[in-house]
Motif scaffolding. Structure first.
Motif, PDB file in Angstrom:
ATOM      1  N   ARG A 273      17.602  10.794  57.989  1.00  0.00           N
ATOM      2  CA  ARG A 273      18.538  10.404  57.040  1.00  0.00           C
ATOM      3  C   ARG A 273      19.833  10.209  57.580  1.00  0.00           C
ATOM      4  NH1 ARG A 273      16.497  13.899  51.716  1.00  0.00           N
ATOM      5  NH2 ARG A 273      14.720  12.315  51.473  1.00  0.00           N
ATOM      6  N   PRO A 274      20.915   9.472  57.273  1.00  0.00           N
ATOM      7  CA  PRO A 274      20.972   8.689  56.233  1.00  0.00           C
ATOM      8  C   PRO A 274      20.552   7.300  56.173  1.00  0.00           C
ATOM      9  CG  PRO A 274      23.214   8.795  56.942  1.00  0.00           C
ATOM     10  CD  PRO A 274      22.111   9.673  57.779  1.00  0.00           C
ATOM     11  N   GLY A 275      19.661   7.186  57.385  1.00  0.00           N
ATOM     12  CA  GLY A 275      19.164   5.898  57.816  1.00  0.00           C
ATOM     13  C   GLY A 275      17.884   5.759  56.929  1.00  0.00           C
ATOM     14  N   PRO A 276      17.077   4.558  57.163  1.00  0.00           N
ATOM     15  CA  PRO A 276      15.827   4.292  56.770  1.00  0.00           C
ATOM     16  C   PRO A 276      14.860   5.317  57.020  1.00  0.00           C
ATOM     17  CG  PRO A 276      16.433   2.708  58.490  1.00  0.00           C
ATOM     18  CD  PRO A 276      17.515   3.572  58.182  1.00  0.00           C
ATOM     19  N   PRO A 277      13.701   5.254  56.254  1.00  0.00           N
ATOM     20  CA  PRO A 277      12.536   5.970  56.621  1.00  0.00           C
ATOM     21  C   PRO A 277      11.818   5.257  58.012  1.00  0.00           C
ATOM     22  CG  PRO A 277      12.193   5.095  54.326  1.00  0.00           C
ATOM     23  CD  PRO A 277      13.520   4.730  55.012  1.00  0.00           C
ATOM     24  N   LEU A 278      11.157   6.228  58.613  1.00  0.00           N
ATOM     25  CA  LEU A 278      10.574   5.852  59.797  1.00  0.00           C
ATOM     26  C   LEU A 278       9.597   4.686  59.750  1.00  0.00           C
ATOM     27  CD1 LEU A 278       9.300   9.352  61.194  1.00  0.00           C
ATOM     28  CD2 LEU A 278      11.331   8.181  61.692  1.00  0.00           C
ATOM     29  N   GLU A 279       9.674   3.818  60.610  1.00  0.00           N
ATOM     30  CA  GLU A 279       8.773   2.538  60.745  1.00  0.00           C
ATOM     31  C   GLU A 279       7.533   2.769  61.520  1.00  0.00           C
ATOM     32  OE1 GLU A 279      11.024  -1.033  61.696  1.00  0.00           O
ATOM     33  OE2 GLU A 279      12.657  -0.494  60.178  1.00  0.00           O
ATOM     34  N   GLU A 280       6.547   1.949  61.418  1.00  0.00           N
ATOM     35  CA  GLU A 280       5.231   2.140  62.062  1.00  0.00           C
ATOM     36  C   GLU A 280       5.355   2.513  63.478  1.00  0.00           C
ATOM     37  OE1 GLU A 280       2.005   1.205  60.772  1.00  0.00           O
ATOM     38  OE2 GLU A 280       3.198   1.245  58.874  1.00  0.00           O
ATOM     39  N   PRO A 281       6.052   2.047  64.346  1.00  0.00           N
ATOM     40  CA  PRO A 281       5.985   2.635  65.793  1.00  0.00           C
ATOM     41  C   PRO A 281       6.513   4.023  65.865  1.00  0.00           C
ATOM     42  CG  PRO A 281       7.116   0.321  65.687  1.00  0.00           C
ATOM     43  CD  PRO A 281       6.843   0.884  64.302  1.00  0.00           C
ATOM     44  N   ALA A 282       7.472   4.480  65.128  1.00  0.00           N
ATOM     45  CA  ALA A 282       7.856   5.756  65.010  1.00  0.00           C
ATOM     46  C   ALA A 282       6.701   6.727  64.377  1.00  0.00           C
ATOM     47  CB  ALA A 282       9.187   6.015  64.450  1.00  0.00           C
TER      48      ALA A 282
ATOM     49  N   ALA B  23       3.061  16.178  55.669  1.00  0.00           N
ATOM     50  CA  ALA B  23       4.333  17.109  55.780  1.00  0.00           C
ATOM     51  C   ALA B  23       5.421  16.649  56.961  1.00  0.00           C
ATOM     52  CB  ALA B  23       4.024  18.527  55.763  1.00  0.00           C
ATOM     53  N   LYS B  24       4.627  16.503  57.951  1.00  0.00           N
ATOM     54  CA  LYS B  24       5.576  16.217  59.188  1.00  0.00           C
ATOM     55  C   LYS B  24       6.091  14.788  59.198  1.00  0.00           C
ATOM     56  CE  LYS B  24       6.029  16.125  63.914  1.00  0.00           C
ATOM     57  NZ  LYS B  24       6.563  17.183  64.498  1.00  0.00           N
ATOM     58  N   LEU B  25       5.553  13.762  58.467  1.00  0.00           N
ATOM     59  CA  LEU B  25       6.279  12.671  58.321  1.00  0.00           C
ATOM     60  C   LEU B  25       7.461  12.785  57.564  1.00  0.00           C
ATOM     61  CD1 LEU B  25       6.237   9.608  58.680  1.00  0.00           C
ATOM     62  CD2 LEU B  25       4.672   9.298  56.727  1.00  0.00           C
ATOM     63  N   LYS B  26       7.272  13.393  56.252  1.00  0.00           N
ATOM     64  CA  LYS B  26       8.416  13.882  55.529  1.00  0.00           C
ATOM     65  C   LYS B  26       9.381  14.527  56.133  1.00  0.00           C
ATOM     66  CE  LYS B  26       7.296  14.435  51.155  1.00  0.00           C
ATOM     67  NZ  LYS B  26       6.802  14.889  49.926  1.00  0.00           N
ATOM     68  N   ASP B  27       9.161  15.455  56.936  1.00  0.00           N
ATOM     69  CA  ASP B  27      10.175  16.088  57.698  1.00  0.00           C
ATOM     70  C   ASP B  27      10.962  15.280  58.845  1.00  0.00           C
ATOM     71  OD1 ASP B  27       9.503  18.549  56.701  1.00  0.00           O
ATOM     72  OD2 ASP B  27       8.519  19.313  58.296  1.00  0.00           O
ATOM     73  N   MET B  28      10.317  14.309  59.291  1.00  0.00           N
ATOM     74  CA  MET B  28      10.769  13.290  60.122  1.00  0.00           C
ATOM     75  C   MET B  28      11.637  12.227  59.521  1.00  0.00           C
ATOM     76  SD  MET B  28       8.122  12.894  63.223  1.00  0.00           S
ATOM     77  CE  MET B  28       9.346  11.943  64.390  1.00  0.00           C
ATOM     78  N   ASP B  29      11.171  11.861  58.106  1.00  0.00           N
ATOM     79  CA  ASP B  29      12.118  11.141  57.562  1.00  0.00           C
ATOM     80  C   ASP B  29      13.442  11.493  57.070  1.00  0.00           C
ATOM     81  OD1 ASP B  29      10.399   8.815  57.473  1.00  0.00           O
ATOM     82  OD2 ASP B  29       9.271   9.412  55.330  1.00  0.00           O
ATOM     83  N   ILE B  30      13.329  13.063  56.448  1.00  0.00           N
ATOM     84  CA  ILE B  30      14.350  13.744  56.245  1.00  0.00           C
ATOM     85  C   ILE B  30      15.515  13.795  57.230  1.00  0.00           C
ATOM     86  CG2 ILE B  30      15.286  16.062  55.587  1.00  0.00           C
ATOM     87  CD1 ILE B  30      12.713  16.159  53.820  1.00  0.00           C
ATOM     88  N   ALA B  31      14.948  13.905  58.666  1.00  0.00           N
ATOM     89  CA  ALA B  31      15.618  14.071  59.766  1.00  0.00           C
ATOM     90  C   ALA B  31      16.496  12.990  60.079  1.00  0.00           C
ATOM     91  CB  ALA B  31      15.009  14.677  60.872  1.00  0.00           C
TER      92      ALA B  31
END
Length: 150
Positions: free
Chosen positions: A41-50, A31-39
């Motif tokens: 946007r419009p860029g790419p989803p988070l990568e491993e270091p993030a 859920a936290k990862l999905k929230d951060m992916d949404i935040a």
């Protein structure tokens, strides 16, 4: 296997094993990862270091909660938080031990040619660039300060 795949696989395994604590923690992570992916946007989803930084932050906040729960005499809540920390840390890369940290600091000091505490930022930048995943920067700061005579 990347972290996102591991989260999904581990969640399925925990659900099949009816491990409620692990399932809850993994759902919280996703859920936290999905929230951060949404935040992001419009860029790419988070990568491993993030994602690793996110997990470290989650573990740190739980460690602080454990301390507060213990001060308040709430052992059952502290135990729950510690169980969550174990699950979160299972996805983090192994941390450097003290000897490896000292060696990395010495190498970074030699590489930058730093001689005083004023150049601590240069050394920390080299450490972060080379060892970001396996180095706890909170421990690195005092080690660099000691190596530079601060």
């Amino acid at each position: 296997m990347d972290l996102r795949s591991r989260f999904t696989t581990e969640l399925k395994t925990a659900m099949l094993a009816k491990d409620a604590a692990t399932t809850g923690t993994l759902r919280m992570i996703t859920a936290k990862l999905k929230d951060m992916d949404i935040a992001a946007r419009p860029g790419p989803p988070l990568e491993e270091p993030a994602i690793i930084a996110m997990l470290r932050g989650m573990a740190k906040s739980r460690r602080e909660s454990v301390e507060l729960y213990r001060q308040g005499g709430r052992e059952e809540l502290a135990a729950k938080e510690e169980a969550e920390i174990k699950v979160i840390e299972s996805f983090l890369p192994t941390q450097m031990d003290d000897a490896a940290l000292a060696a990395a600091v010495a190498a970074a000091v030699a590489e930058t040619g730093a001689t005083s505490i004023k150049e601590m930022g240069k050394v920390m930048a080299v450490l972060k660039a080379k060892h970001a995943a396996s180095l706890d920067m909170a421990k690195a700061g005092p080690a660099v300060k000691a190596a530079l005579g601060g």
